[in-house]
Design a protein around this motif. Structure first.
Motif, PDB file in Angstrom:
ATOM      1  N   THR A   1      -4.378   1.861  -1.436  1.00 35.34           N
ATOM      2  CA  THR A   1      -4.030   3.261  -0.845  1.00 35.34           C
ATOM      3  C   THR A   1      -4.624   3.366   0.428  1.00 35.34           C
ATOM      4  O   THR A   1      -5.617   2.756   0.992  1.00 35.34           O
ATOM      5  CB  THR A   1      -4.917   4.254  -1.659  1.00 35.34           C
ATOM      6  OG1 THR A   1      -6.285   4.006  -1.952  1.00 35.34           O
ATOM      7  CG2 THR A   1      -4.205   4.552  -2.900  1.00 35.34           C
TER       8      THR A   1
ATOM      9  N   PHE B   1       0.897  -1.373  -0.153  1.00 32.37           N
ATOM     10  CA  PHE B   1       0.057   0.130   0.003  1.00 32.37           C
ATOM     11  C   PHE B   1       0.832   1.374  -0.031  1.00 32.37           C
ATOM     12  O   PHE B   1       2.041   1.172   0.368  1.00 32.37           O
ATOM     13  CB  PHE B   1      -0.898  -0.024   1.203  1.00 32.37           C
ATOM     14  CG  PHE B   1      -2.323  -0.847   1.051  1.00 32.37           C
ATOM     15  CD1 PHE B   1      -3.522   0.107   1.289  1.00 32.37           C
ATOM     16  CD2 PHE B   1      -2.232  -2.020   0.773  1.00 32.37           C
ATOM     17  CE1 PHE B   1      -4.574  -0.571   0.894  1.00 32.37           C
ATOM     18  CE2 PHE B   1      -3.483  -2.709   0.534  1.00 32.37           C
ATOM     19  CZ  PHE B   1      -4.579  -1.910   0.855  1.00 32.37           C
ATOM     20  N   ARG B   2       0.307   2.297  -0.396  1.00 33.23           N
ATOM     21  CA  ARG B   2       0.849   3.585  -0.202  1.00 33.23           C
ATOM     22  C   ARG B   2      -0.038   4.557   0.004  1.00 33.23           C
ATOM     23  O   ARG B   2      -1.313   4.623  -0.384  1.00 33.23           O
ATOM     24  CB  ARG B   2       1.783   3.878  -1.743  1.00 33.23           C
ATOM     25  CG  ARG B   2       0.667   4.032  -2.949  1.00 33.23           C
ATOM     26  CD  ARG B   2       1.307   4.973  -4.120  1.00 33.23           C
ATOM     27  NE  ARG B   2       1.507   6.405  -3.595  1.00 33.23           N
ATOM     28  CZ  ARG B   2       2.107   7.283  -4.123  1.00 33.23           C
ATOM     29  NH1 ARG B   2       2.896   7.000  -5.158  1.00 33.23           N
ATOM     30  NH2 ARG B   2       2.090   8.426  -3.713  1.00 33.23           N
ATOM     31  N   SER B   3       0.538   5.695   0.408  1.00 35.06           N
ATOM     32  CA  SER B   3      -0.251   6.900   0.926  1.00 35.06           C
ATOM     33  C   SER B   3      -0.602   7.688  -0.546  1.00 35.06           C
ATOM     34  O   SER B   3      -0.119   7.476  -1.561  1.00 35.06           O
ATOM     35  CB  SER B   3       0.454   7.773   1.678  1.00 35.06           C
ATOM     36  OG  SER B   3       1.628   8.299   1.268  1.00 35.06           O
ATOM     37  N   ASP B   4      -1.432   8.808  -0.345  1.00 37.18           N
ATOM     38  CA  ASP B   4      -2.050   9.399  -1.242  1.00 37.18           C
ATOM     39  C   ASP B   4      -1.631  10.884  -1.028  1.00 37.18           C
ATOM     40  O   ASP B   4      -2.441  11.723  -0.481  1.00 37.18           O
ATOM     41  CB  ASP B   4      -3.400   9.220  -1.556  1.00 37.18           C
ATOM     42  CG  ASP B   4      -3.872  10.032  -3.006  1.00 37.18           C
ATOM     43  OD1 ASP B   4      -2.896  10.261  -3.978  1.00 37.18           O
ATOM     44  OD2 ASP B   4      -5.130  10.170  -3.048  1.00 37.18           O
TER      45      ASP B   4
ATOM     46  N   ALA C   1      -0.503   8.436  -6.643  1.00 35.99           N
ATOM     47  CA  ALA C   1      -1.206   7.158  -6.120  1.00 35.99           C
ATOM     48  C   ALA C   1      -1.515   6.065  -7.340  1.00 35.99           C
ATOM     49  O   ALA C   1      -0.847   4.942  -7.411  1.00 35.99           O
ATOM     50  CB  ALA C   1      -1.967   7.187  -4.912  1.00 35.99           C
ATOM     51  N   TRP C   2      -2.318   6.456  -8.024  1.00 35.08           N
ATOM     52  CA  TRP C   2      -3.202   5.768  -8.879  1.00 35.08           C
ATOM     53  C   TRP C   2      -2.227   5.445 -10.353  1.00 35.08           C
ATOM     54  O   TRP C   2      -2.304   4.181 -10.749  1.00 35.08           O
ATOM     55  CB  TRP C   2      -4.500   5.958  -9.177  1.00 35.08           C
ATOM     56  CG  TRP C   2      -5.277   5.621  -7.998  1.00 35.08           C
ATOM     57  CD1 TRP C   2      -5.738   6.783  -6.939  1.00 35.08           C
ATOM     58  CD2 TRP C   2      -5.745   4.419  -7.327  1.00 35.08           C
ATOM     59  NE1 TRP C   2      -6.282   5.895  -5.817  1.00 35.08           N
ATOM     60  CE2 TRP C   2      -6.374   4.578  -6.175  1.00 35.08           C
ATOM     61  CE3 TRP C   2      -5.599   3.333  -7.829  1.00 35.08           C
ATOM     62  CZ2 TRP C   2      -6.951   3.572  -5.352  1.00 35.08           C
ATOM     63  CZ3 TRP C   2      -6.193   2.170  -7.215  1.00 35.08           C
ATOM     64  CH2 TRP C   2      -6.756   2.395  -6.100  1.00 35.08           C
TER      65      TRP C   2
ATOM     66  N   THR D   1      -6.750   7.185  -0.324  1.00 30.65           N
ATOM     67  CA  THR D   1      -6.840   8.090  -1.374  1.00 30.65           C
ATOM     68  C   THR D   1      -7.698   9.354  -0.876  1.00 30.65           C
ATOM     69  O   THR D   1      -8.741   9.519  -0.171  1.00 30.65           O
ATOM     70  CB  THR D   1      -7.548   7.625  -2.530  1.00 30.65           C
ATOM     71  OG1 THR D   1      -6.941   6.506  -3.236  1.00 30.65           O
ATOM     72  CG2 THR D   1      -8.446   8.621  -3.517  1.00 30.65           C
TER      73      THR D   1
ATOM     74  N   LEU E   1       0.222   2.833  -8.810  1.00 30.36           N
ATOM     75  CA  LEU E   1      -0.403   1.455  -8.632  1.00 30.36           C
ATOM     76  C   LEU E   1      -0.667   0.679  -9.890  1.00 30.36           C
ATOM     77  O   LEU E   1      -0.792  -0.296 -10.077  1.00 30.36           O
ATOM     78  CB  LEU E   1      -1.670   1.471  -7.788  1.00 30.36           C
ATOM     79  CG  LEU E   1      -1.326   1.819  -6.265  1.00 30.36           C
ATOM     80  CD1 LEU E   1      -2.800   2.175  -5.637  1.00 30.36           C
ATOM     81  CD2 LEU E   1      -0.719   0.979  -5.731  1.00 30.36           C
TER      82      LEU E   1
END
Length: 316
Positions: free
Chosen positions: A77, A39-42, A59-60, A80, A63
């Motif tokens: 995320t 996962f990652r932050s936005d 982010a997107w 998001t 991904l």
């Protein structure tokens, strides 16, 4: 510790400084070493004293790339930002990435909170009440678009968003849509929206005592609408700082600019045995079945290896 397994997920904060290639390296490594998800932050702006070089990655878009360059790991995320995108185009983006990944996307959505990044990039930042109003409509619109039967159309008339005769395309690979994550510390509307829309409730960087209270609120909100709260997966995000001995823990804490005592109190810090015990306390008191390990030194792949080899096998 409760016998139910606890899944470990890698959670990154690329706004603090990371290229796409660095994120790809850690995502692939997480996949190869058996982590449940990446996962990652936005965010679009670094926080604290970090330079954030070479600059933010979206982010997107990130991904989407990872969807084609990984094969089994879940992708998502936390969270998001609802302020960044209109719900219709966001539903399209997430559905497309879900298709690109073969159905591996998990969709965390929140109100957005970091005012400075909105100012820096010209993004409107409404007051909190309006952000929650928009958040509720976004959840309604996105889930409505995804769940509309093929060949039918979707319309919505809200205060902030209006859609008329949308073909509600494309559809995500997962039906009716990717799992939805909601989280945060809101005391009223967050639990209510979680009960209505969420597949998972995430507690970000919160004390164990506060976590118990927040989960009780989600349970109450579920009861009010007749939903079984056990349908909602419980998870927590905690900073990770694990070492084979005290010296390695201290070294890793120093690299990310944190104090060991603070990390021990508020995160998952210590030797593998100490971290397993800490996860056990979380599991027993809250019933969490997923832990998002906030990994702040993306170059330290040995850190991920240590957790995968010495912590994960003890979690069921």
């Amino acid at each position: 510790m409760n016998s139910q397994a606890v899944a470990l997920r890698v959670f990154t904060e690329p706004q603090q400084g990371a290229t796409y290639d660095e994120l790809l390296t850690i995502a692939r490594h997480a996949e190869d070493t058996g982590y449940d998800a990446f996962f990652r932050s936005d965010h679009y702006l670094a926080m604290g004293s970090a330079a954030g070089l070479p600059g933010p990655t979206d982010a997107w878009i990130t991904l989407a790339g990872l969807a084609r360059e990984t094969s089994t790991i879940r992708l998502g995320t936390l969270m998001t930002a609802g302020t960044f995108r209109h719900p219709g185009p966001l539903a399209i983006s997430v559905a497309q990435v879900d298709q690109m990944s073969g159905g591996r996307v998990e969709f965390g959505l929140g109100t957005g909170w970091y005012e400075a990044e909105h100012t820096a990039y010209g993004i409107p930042f409404p007051p909190l009440r309006e952000r929650f109003d928009r958040f509720a409509e976004q959840l309604e619109v996105i889930t409505g678009l995804w769940s509309t039967p093929a060949g039918a159309t979707y319309s919505f008339t809200g205060t902030h968003y209006q859609l008329a005769d949308s073909p509600a395309l494309p559809k995500p690979a997962q039906r009716p849509g990717p799992p939805i994550l909601i989280g945060g510390g809101g005391l009223k509307r967050t639990p209510a929206l979680t009960a209505r829309f969420a597949d998972e409730f995430n507690l970000p960087f919160i004390s164990l005592d506060d976590a118990v209270e927040r989960l009780d609120r989600v349970g109450t909100a579920c009861a009010e609408i007749g939903r079984d709260p056990s349908e909602i997966i419980r998870s927590v995000a905690l900073v990770a700082c694990v070492g084979r001995d005290d010296a390695e823990v201290a070294r890793r804490a120093g690299v990310i600019g944190r104090e060991v005592d603070e990390l021990t109190a508020n995160g998952l810090a210590g030797t593998p045995a100490q971290v397993v015990d800490r996860i056990g306390a979380w599991r027993e008191r809250t019933g969490v079945s997923r832990i998002y390990l906030q990994v702040l030194d993306l170059a330290d792949l040995d850190h991920l290896d240590l957790i995968a080899q010495e912590v994960a096998p003890q979690l069921g």
